[in-house]
Design a protein around this motif. Sequence first.
Motif, short mmCIF file in Angstrom:
data_model
loop_
_atom_site.label_atom_id
_atom_site.label_comp_id
_atom_site.label_asym_id
_atom_site.label_seq_id
_atom_site.Cartn_x
_atom_site.Cartn_y
_atom_site.Cartn_z
N VAL A 140 30.11 43.81 3.41
CA VAL A 140 31.52 44.16 3.27
C VAL A 140 32.10 44.53 4.62
N SER A 141 31.38 45.36 5.33
CA SER A 141 31.83 45.77 6.66
C SER A 141 32.06 44.56 7.56
N PRO A 199 26.62 46.89 1.53
CA PRO A 199 27.72 47.48 2.30
C PRO A 199 27.92 46.78 3.64
N LEU A 246 33.76 51.85 0.61
CA LEU A 246 33.23 50.53 0.94
C LEU A 246 31.99 50.25 0.08
N PRO A 277 40.17 51.10 3.72
CA PRO A 277 39.17 51.64 4.62
C PRO A 277 39.55 53.05 5.08
N TYR A 281 40.81 49.06 -2.67
CA TYR A 281 40.09 49.73 -1.58
C TYR A 281 40.91 49.79 -0.29
N LEU A 307 35.18 42.81 6.65
CA LEU A 307 36.34 43.59 7.05
C LEU A 307 36.62 43.47 8.54
N ILE A 332 37.93 44.12 -3.45
CA ILE A 332 38.84 44.97 -2.69
C ILE A 332 40.19 45.06 -3.40
#
Lengths: 349, 349
Positions: free
Chosen positions: A36-37, A33, A22, A65, A63, A40, A58
């Motif tokens: 991004v989280s 980060p 990530l 997870p 990417y 997601l 991504i």
Amino acid sequence: MNAKQPPAKKASLSRPDGVVTLEQVAEAAGVSPSTVSRILNGTAAVSQAKKDAVQAAIQDLGYRPNPVARGLAGGRTLSIGVVTQIISSPFYGEALLGIERELERAGYVPLFVSGNWNEDDERKAIETLLSRRVDGVIVLAGRMPDAELATVADSLPVVVVGRQLAGPQLFSFSFDNREGARLATQHLIDQGHRRIAFIAGDLMHDDAVERQNGYFDALAGAGIAVDPNLIVQSDYTEAGGMLAVSRLLERDAPFTALFASNDQMAIGACLGLHRRNLRVPDDVSLVGFDDLIMARYAMPPLTSVRQSVYEVGVEAANAMLAMLSGGQPKAHLPGPELVARESTRRLSR
Amino acid sequence: MNAKQPPAKKASLSRPDGVVTLEQVAEAAGVSPSTVSRILNGTAAVSQAKKDAVQAAIQDLGYRPNPVARGLAGGRTLSIGVVTQIISSPFYGEALLGIERELERAGYVPLFVSGNWNEDDERKAIETLLSRRVDGVIVLAGRMPDAELATVADSLPVVVVGRQLAGPQLFSFSFDNREGARLATQHLIDQGHRRIAFIAGDLMHDDAVERQNGYFDALAGAGIAVDPNLIVQSDYTEAGGMLAVSRLLERDAPFTALFASNDQMAIGACLGLHRRNLRVPDDVSLVGFDDLIMARYAMPPLTSVRQSVYEVGVEAANAMLAMLSGGQPKAHLPGPELVARESTRRLSR
DNA sequence: TTGTACGCGTTATCAT
DNA sequence: ATGATAACGCGTACAA
């Protein structure tokens, strides 16, 4: 341990494959980060611009997870524990298939463990699942005391199939075993049978009791007295069905029809009858329950009560997914349905 | 998410249950966390005194290591990925049971995912497993190219059942399908049959090819010419077996015996024959393969080739465990064995 | 032999 | 809306 790869100096090379984290995505997209989280997980609002940038990154980096890390961080593991009893049974197999397929659509993975119809095994199985940080647990029947199951539900959403209990994070549903068994018995009655033997399952279990009740219901409805000599208890296996027939025949209480409360026992019973030179359906009409694939291909094809075991799995999975997303779990199974095949016929006299 | 528990102020109360951490054990035992870890994993020597203290603390607190954290830390997850094809199939069910039971003895948990006989699904399944940090992967047959499987083995021990490939961390073994099929065919030949039809499986797969080769072997050994009209290809399902019989019968190439290369097709074939008023074994002798439970309870009980599918699972698991502990994997399956039942009989003429 | 400190990849808390 | 920063529970170099 056995793979002697170079010790991987400092970092980043723990795995040779292209493990994208990530953090790398964040860097590539020029955001933090956390952002991004958030994207997601939809945890908070994010500007469209960054959203796009991140999505692109991504895609770009490929990417995926890491569920393990998610699990540790207190987030979800995207895995659902499933307590089955015997994974090799044709009955459970179909249910598991339904569960697996349905969970997959939501990105979840089932983690199957067997309870072996044993309270201790089952308890251990659940512990295993909890330690693996599953997001929820689906229990297929089983022997765990209701109270204990409720305790599990204190910390986790739980779906129980084939038993009746409820609670805050606890949802259960059952197939209408009683009505199904009534239908089966009624079918035999309709064909003129009055001396109808019954092979029960292990009466420790709700579903077995319910199926027996359905049998009683139909007899009562037709004004036929229950004859204990026509009832034996067995264990839902082919071998058990075969054995049950032997015991039945030893009692010399004559019967013209036999209702085995699951298909596996019916198949076993069929062979048992054959061994005694009794033909199905000529000498004895036979009905099973569950309508597994084996019923369709038995010789003769077995009359049975349709219970879409696959569907049961699907519904269980959906109920779980509903709870997981904060919604109200529900399950609508199709009602029981008699599938008449060639193992039953009108009593000729 | 839906469970509104108090936000758990600082730490330690993430879960209401008695989640004991390694750190707590260390504290209770008066040692450092690393020492506990070392004892748990046997990573380094530790004085007996501390060992005892830690063991006591573990017992006392009921500590259970968290596999998720272990996985993240780069350690083992104590879970083994298993790629099955159709989890509901009676064939795989038995193998999974063997795997599960055997892994459990070593504290491992299997993670089952279905490949659905589809290369893409299978690839996805393996990816899922890798992202879950399984310690190893067991693949039951399947369609993935050998090369790709070898790649997986670069980062993980891999056991493949039913295919032939080898490598550093790659172990495979197969049942002797060819000899088994030869035995089955020979059995029919021994009983005087010469026009022996054959239902092959999907010849995309090694085992199906091998079983067909075994059929050829036996015919060749008896000086019987192969008649293409007596061979049909199908898909290892009951429905497929039934269909295959239809196609066979349409060709009006007469046969007195039929060898279906698995039990499920044999069962289907039996029904198909019945529909055409052909009796087993009176009109057609029938042999299956695998000796699943269904063979024993078929009507008539089906002659088959015994292949302990359960044992296959056990061996696969053991081979994996061996690799995991740095040893040499091996597998010794019992040889194929014909189990003669009542679906075959001497050709009367 | 034992302890310290850091990292694994992510989420969650708290500022900003 | 966004970014540091601190856990999550454990393994493991590195130091002692």
